[in-house]
Scaffold this motif. Structure first.
Motif, PDB file in Angstrom:
ATOM      1  N   GLY A 148       0.920  -1.378  -0.013  1.00  0.00           N
ATOM      2  CA  GLY A 148       0.016  -0.130   0.003  1.00  0.00           C
ATOM      3  C   GLY A 148       0.796   1.291   0.111  1.00  0.00           C
ATOM      4  O   GLY A 148       1.906   1.120   0.352  1.00  0.00           O
ATOM      5  N   PHE A 149       0.264   2.374  -0.218  1.00  0.00           N
ATOM      6  CA  PHE A 149       0.898   3.597  -0.261  1.00  0.00           C
ATOM      7  C   PHE A 149       1.126   4.102   1.034  1.00  0.00           C
ATOM      8  O   PHE A 149       0.449   3.428   1.941  1.00  0.00           O
ATOM      9  CB  PHE A 149       0.233   4.471  -1.206  1.00  0.00           C
ATOM     10  N   PRO A 150       1.838   5.130   1.365  1.00  0.00           N
ATOM     11  CA  PRO A 150       2.188   5.554   2.749  1.00  0.00           C
ATOM     12  C   PRO A 150       0.736   5.902   3.514  1.00  0.00           C
ATOM     13  O   PRO A 150      -0.227   6.514   2.911  1.00  0.00           O
ATOM     14  CB  PRO A 150       3.008   6.812   2.762  1.00  0.00           C
ATOM     15  N   ASN A 151       0.658   5.760   4.906  1.00  0.00           N
ATOM     16  CA  ASN A 151      -0.263   6.053   5.688  1.00  0.00           C
ATOM     17  C   ASN A 151      -1.728   5.421   5.342  1.00  0.00           C
ATOM     18  O   ASN A 151      -2.792   5.984   5.547  1.00  0.00           O
ATOM     19  CB  ASN A 151      -0.419   7.886   5.606  1.00  0.00           C
ATOM     20  N   ALA A 152      -1.668   4.074   4.619  1.00  0.00           N
ATOM     21  CA  ALA A 152      -2.810   3.540   4.481  1.00  0.00           C
ATOM     22  C   ALA A 152      -3.317   2.738   5.877  1.00  0.00           C
ATOM     23  O   ALA A 152      -4.549   2.454   5.611  1.00  0.00           O
ATOM     24  CB  ALA A 152      -2.722   2.676   3.141  1.00  0.00           C
ATOM     25  N   GLY A 153      -2.390   2.480   6.729  1.00  0.00           N
ATOM     26  CA  GLY A 153      -2.939   1.996   8.091  1.00  0.00           C
ATOM     27  C   GLY A 153      -2.366   0.351   8.130  1.00  0.00           C
ATOM     28  O   GLY A 153      -3.001  -0.375   8.810  1.00  0.00           O
ATOM     29  N   LYS A 154      -1.597   0.216   7.333  1.00  0.00           N
ATOM     30  CA  LYS A 154      -0.843  -1.242   7.350  1.00  0.00           C
ATOM     31  C   LYS A 154      -0.276  -1.486   8.589  1.00  0.00           C
ATOM     32  O   LYS A 154      -0.620  -2.671   9.270  1.00  0.00           O
ATOM     33  CB  LYS A 154       0.407  -1.251   6.160  1.00  0.00           C
ATOM     34  N   SER A 155       0.445  -0.345   9.204  1.00  0.00           N
ATOM     35  CA  SER A 155       1.084  -0.997  10.684  1.00  0.00           C
ATOM     36  C   SER A 155       0.075  -1.060  11.595  1.00  0.00           C
ATOM     37  O   SER A 155       0.083  -1.947  12.276  1.00  0.00           O
ATOM     38  CB  SER A 155       2.175   0.235  11.028  1.00  0.00           C
ATOM     39  N   ASN A 163       1.224 -10.160  16.913  1.00  0.00           N
ATOM     40  CA  ASN A 163       2.210  -9.947  18.150  1.00  0.00           C
ATOM     41  C   ASN A 163       3.250  -8.778  17.502  1.00  0.00           C
ATOM     42  O   ASN A 163       4.052  -8.560  18.572  1.00  0.00           O
ATOM     43  CB  ASN A 163       2.736 -10.905  18.546  1.00  0.00           C
ATOM     44  N   ALA A 164       3.167  -8.179  16.562  1.00  0.00           N
ATOM     45  CA  ALA A 164       4.172  -7.062  16.021  1.00  0.00           C
ATOM     46  C   ALA A 164       3.816  -5.832  16.675  1.00  0.00           C
ATOM     47  O   ALA A 164       2.518  -5.586  17.024  1.00  0.00           O
ATOM     48  CB  ALA A 164       4.166  -6.970  14.411  1.00  0.00           C
ATOM     49  N   ARG A 165       4.931  -4.972  16.972  1.00  0.00           N
ATOM     50  CA  ARG A 165       4.454  -3.841  17.632  1.00  0.00           C
ATOM     51  C   ARG A 165       5.087  -2.713  16.622  1.00  0.00           C
ATOM     52  O   ARG A 165       6.173  -1.899  17.185  1.00  0.00           O
ATOM     53  CB  ARG A 165       4.968  -3.547  18.912  1.00  0.00           C
ATOM     54  N   PRO A 166       4.686  -2.466  15.486  1.00  0.00           N
ATOM     55  CA  PRO A 166       5.476  -1.659  14.711  1.00  0.00           C
ATOM     56  C   PRO A 166       5.123   0.159  15.093  1.00  0.00           C
ATOM     57  O   PRO A 166       4.121   0.319  15.823  1.00  0.00           O
ATOM     58  CB  PRO A 166       4.667  -1.509  13.391  1.00  0.00           C
ATOM     59  N   LYS A 167       5.851   0.988  14.714  1.00  0.00           N
ATOM     60  CA  LYS A 167       5.661   2.434  14.994  1.00  0.00           C
ATOM     61  C   LYS A 167       4.400   2.934  14.207  1.00  0.00           C
ATOM     62  O   LYS A 167       4.468   2.659  12.910  1.00  0.00           O
ATOM     63  CB  LYS A 167       6.900   3.075  14.578  1.00  0.00           C
ATOM     64  N   ILE A 168       3.667   3.700  14.976  1.00  0.00           N
ATOM     65  CA  ILE A 168       2.424   4.042  14.088  1.00  0.00           C
ATOM     66  C   ILE A 168       2.351   5.703  14.202  1.00  0.00           C
ATOM     67  O   ILE A 168       2.464   6.143  15.156  1.00  0.00           O
ATOM     68  CB  ILE A 168       1.009   3.228  14.690  1.00  0.00           C
ATOM     69  N   ALA A 169       1.987   6.406  13.040  1.00  0.00           N
ATOM     70  CA  ALA A 169       1.731   7.834  13.373  1.00  0.00           C
ATOM     71  C   ALA A 169       0.708   8.062  12.200  1.00  0.00           C
ATOM     72  O   ALA A 169       0.673   7.627  11.159  1.00  0.00           O
ATOM     73  CB  ALA A 169       3.057   8.430  13.389  1.00  0.00           C
ATOM     74  N   SER A 170       0.467   9.288  12.224  1.00  0.00           N
ATOM     75  CA  SER A 170      -0.530   9.911  11.186  1.00  0.00           C
ATOM     76  C   SER A 170      -0.008  10.733   9.952  1.00  0.00           C
ATOM     77  O   SER A 170      -0.397  11.521   9.646  1.00  0.00           O
ATOM     78  CB  SER A 170      -1.561  10.717  11.807  1.00  0.00           C
ATOM     79  N   TYR A 171       1.345  10.415   9.718  1.00  0.00           N
ATOM     80  CA  TYR A 171       2.052  10.897   8.582  1.00  0.00           C
ATOM     81  C   TYR A 171       2.603   9.918   7.757  1.00  0.00           C
ATOM     82  O   TYR A 171       2.902   8.786   8.165  1.00  0.00           O
ATOM     83  CB  TYR A 171       3.008  11.930   9.273  1.00  0.00           C
ATOM     84  N   PRO A 172       3.016  10.222   6.508  1.00  0.00           N
ATOM     85  CA  PRO A 172       3.559   8.866   5.771  1.00  0.00           C
ATOM     86  C   PRO A 172       4.987   8.745   6.060  1.00  0.00           C
ATOM     87  O   PRO A 172       5.792   9.295   6.882  1.00  0.00           O
ATOM     88  CB  PRO A 172       3.680   9.787   4.348  1.00  0.00           C
ATOM     89  N   THR A 174       5.889   6.205   8.277  1.00  0.00           N
ATOM     90  CA  THR A 174       6.255   5.876   9.683  1.00  0.00           C
ATOM     91  C   THR A 174       7.038   4.719   9.547  1.00  0.00           C
ATOM     92  O   THR A 174       8.025   4.362  10.389  1.00  0.00           O
ATOM     93  CB  THR A 174       4.818   5.559  10.248  1.00  0.00           C
ATOM     94  N   THR A 175       6.603   3.685   8.543  1.00  0.00           N
ATOM     95  CA  THR A 175       7.113   2.368   8.302  1.00  0.00           C
ATOM     96  C   THR A 175       8.648   2.699   7.474  1.00  0.00           C
ATOM     97  O   THR A 175       8.375   2.869   6.350  1.00  0.00           O
ATOM     98  CB  THR A 175       6.567   1.199   7.857  1.00  0.00           C
ATOM     99  N   LEU A 176       9.784   2.667   8.143  1.00  0.00           N
ATOM    100  CA  LEU A 176      11.083   2.741   7.077  1.00  0.00           C
ATOM    101  C   LEU A 176      11.857   1.390   7.012  1.00  0.00           C
ATOM    102  O   LEU A 176      12.736   1.364   6.348  1.00  0.00           O
ATOM    103  CB  LEU A 176      11.874   3.795   8.067  1.00  0.00           C
ATOM    104  N   LYS A 177      11.423   0.299   7.804  1.00  0.00           N
ATOM    105  CA  LYS A 177      12.097  -1.041   7.673  1.00  0.00           C
ATOM    106  C   LYS A 177      10.615  -1.850   7.748  1.00  0.00           C
ATOM    107  O   LYS A 177       9.786  -1.797   8.440  1.00  0.00           O
ATOM    108  CB  LYS A 177      13.226  -1.247   8.696  1.00  0.00           C
ATOM    109  N   PRO A 178      10.991  -3.096   7.243  1.00  0.00           N
ATOM    110  CA  PRO A 178       9.874  -4.336   7.238  1.00  0.00           C
ATOM    111  C   PRO A 178       9.740  -4.626   8.558  1.00  0.00           C
ATOM    112  O   PRO A 178      10.675  -4.746   9.559  1.00  0.00           O
ATOM    113  CB  PRO A 178      10.589  -5.283   6.576  1.00  0.00           C
ATOM    114  N   ASN A 179       8.579  -4.944   8.968  1.00  0.00           N
ATOM    115  CA  ASN A 179       7.973  -5.582  10.110  1.00  0.00           C
ATOM    116  C   ASN A 179       7.689  -6.821   9.911  1.00  0.00           C
ATOM    117  O   ASN A 179       6.484  -6.985   8.978  1.00  0.00           O
ATOM    118  CB  ASN A 179       7.162  -4.631  11.126  1.00  0.00           C
TER     119      ASN A 179
END
Length: 368
Positions: A148-155, A163-172, A174-179
Motif C-alpha cells: 500500500g501507499f504510505p499512511n494507508a493503515g498497514k502498521s 504480535n508485532a509492535r510497529p511504529k504508528i503515526a498519522s504521517y507518511p 512511518t514504516t522505514l523498515k519491514p516488520n
C-alpha cells in the motif's frame, strides 16, 4: 555502524578470501594442506546485522593449509569458515550473477574455495585461495505481504492482528523498515505477515524505497493490498489520488517491477471505513473496479497496467476502530492461504498457471 544499531539490514557487501594452500616437501614428495573454504549458511535467529557485528570490517578469511614437513608429509587442511545469514538470503557476485539462494535452515553455499596444497603438480608451491566480494541480499519470506501507499493503515492492521509492535503515526513513511508479525489462532496455527515500507509512484524504477521494498514482495505467498477509502496525497506537490486510482497505481507498480506478481493471490482491504461518507465512497469504488478497464480509459496511459489483478475478495474494514472487521480479515486470510496450499498439493502445475477466481464479495460487517 548506525545502520547496525537499527537492527535490520537487507543487503550487505563482504570480502571473502579462501585460505592459501600449504607448501609441499620436495625431498619426501610431501603435499601441503588445502586452504579452508568459506561458506554462507542459513541459520535460525540470524540476521545480517549480526553478520556485520561479527566482522565489522566486512572481511572473512578462512585458514591456510599447513606446510608439509618431515614428520607430517600430508599437511593439515585449513579451517573452513561459515558465514551465518538468515533464511531468505540470496548470494550474488559483484557483477550481479547469482551464486545461490538459502531458503531453509541448514542450506549452505560455497562462496570462496581454498587453494590447493603444494605438490609435484605445481612445483610444491601452495596456491592462493579464491578472493572476491559477494553481496548478501535478504528477501523476507512471509505468508502475506502488506502492499500500500504510505499512511494507508498497514502498521495499524499488523498491530491489531499479530504480535508485532510497529511504529504508528498519522504521517507518511512511518514504516522505514519491514516488520513481520505472527497472527496466531486458537488451534495453534500461525500466519506470518510482513508490513513493508510504503510504496510511492515510481517505486518500480527505484524511486523512494523502490527496490528496497519491492524485492521483499517476491517471496510472499499472498498479497494484501490496502487502500485508504478517502484516497491519498503524498504532499502539496503531488496530486490527490482516489481509492480507485490507488488500486490501479499499486497494480501498475508491481507489474512494472515483476509481471509475475500480478498473478499472485491477492486480497484488497479498504481501510478507514469509520470516516465520513465512507459507505458512499466504497459503493463507488466497487462499481469502478467492476468496470476497471473502462475507468482506466480516463486515466493517463502511464498509469494503466496491462494486466489487472483479480482480487479474491474485497474487504471493507477499520483497522483502528472496528475489531469485528479485523477478526474477519484474519479469518479470511487463513482460509485463502489454506485454499491455495491445498491447490498446490493437488495440482501444483495448474496452481502455478491458473488462479481460482472468487466473485468479489461485500461483507455483511456492521461498520461504524
Amino acid at each position: 555502524m548506525k545502520r547496525m544499531r537499527r537492527g535490520f539490514l537487507d543487503s550487505l557487501r563482504l570480502y571473502v578470501k579462501g585460505g592459501s594452500g600449504g607448501m609441499g616437501y620436495p625431498r619426501f614428495g610431501g603435499v601441503g594442506g588445502t586452504g579452508g573454504n568459506i561458506y554462507v549458511e542459513a541459520k535460525e535467529e540470524s540476521n545480517l546485522s549480526k553478520t556485520l557485528k561479527a566482522h565489522p570490517e566486512k572481511r572473512w578469511c578462512s585458514g591456510s593449509g599447513a606446510n608439509s614437513r618431515q614428520y607430517r608429509i600430508l599437511g593439515e587442511r585449513g579451517k573452513d569458515i561459515c558465514i551465518p545469514v538468515p533464511v531468505g538470503t540470496t548470494v550474488r557476485l559483484e557483477d550481479q550473477r547469482s551464486i545461490g539462494e538459502l531458503n531453509q535452515v541448514g542450506d549452505k553455499i560455497l562462496v570462496a574455495r581454498g587453494g590447493v596444497g603444494g605438490s609435484p603438480n605445481n612445483q610444491y608451491n601452495g596456491q592462493k585461495g579464491q578472493a572476491h566480494h559477494i553481496i548478501l541480499e535478504l528477501k523476507l519470506i512471509a505468508d502475506i505481504g502488506l502492499v500500500g501507499f504510505p499512511n494507508a493503515g498497514k502498521s495499524t492492521l499488523l498491530k491489531a492482528i499479530s504480535n508485532a509492535r510497529p511504529k504508528i503515526a498519522s504521517y507518511p513513511f512511518t514504516t522505514l523498515k519491514p516488520n513481520i508479525g505472527m497472527a496466531e489462532f486458537k488451534d495453534g496455527r500461525q500466519i506470518s505477515i510482513a508490513d513493508l515500507p510504503g510504496l510511492v509512484e515510481g517505486s518500480w524504477a527505484n524511486v523512494g524505497m523502490g527496490h528496497k521494498f519491492l524485492k521483499h514482495v517476491e517471496r510472499t505467498k499472498m498479497l494484501l493490498f490496502m487502500v485508504d477509502i478517502n484516497g491519498f496525497r503524498l504532499g502539496p506537490r503531488y496530486p490527490h489520488r482516489s481509492a480507485t486510482e490507488n488500486v490501479v497505481l499499486l497494480n501498475k507498480e508491481l507489474e512494472l517491477y515483476s509481471p509475475d506478481l500480478v498473478e499472485r493471490p491477492s486480497v484488497l482491504l479498504v481501510n478507514k471505513m469509520d470516516s465520513p461518507f465512507a459507505e458512499d465512497k466504497l459503493k463507488r469504488l466497487l462499481e469502478e473496479l467492476q468496470y476497471i478497464k473502462d475507468v482506466c480509459a480516463k486515466f493517463p496511459e502511464e498509469m494503466c497496467p496491462n494486466q489487472f489483478i483479480t482480487f479474491d475478495e474485497i474487504i471493507p474494514c477499520s483497522a483502528k476502530e472496528n475489531k469485528e472487521s479485523i477478526s474477519y480479515v484474519k479469518l479470511r486470510l487463513r482460509e485463502l492461504l489454506d485454499f491455495y496450499d491445498d491447490q498446490e498439493k493437488i495440482a501444483p502445475e495448474l496452481a502455478a498457471k491458473k488462479r481460482a477466481k472468487t466473485k468479489l464479495i461485500e461483507t455483511n460487517l456492521q461498520l461504524v
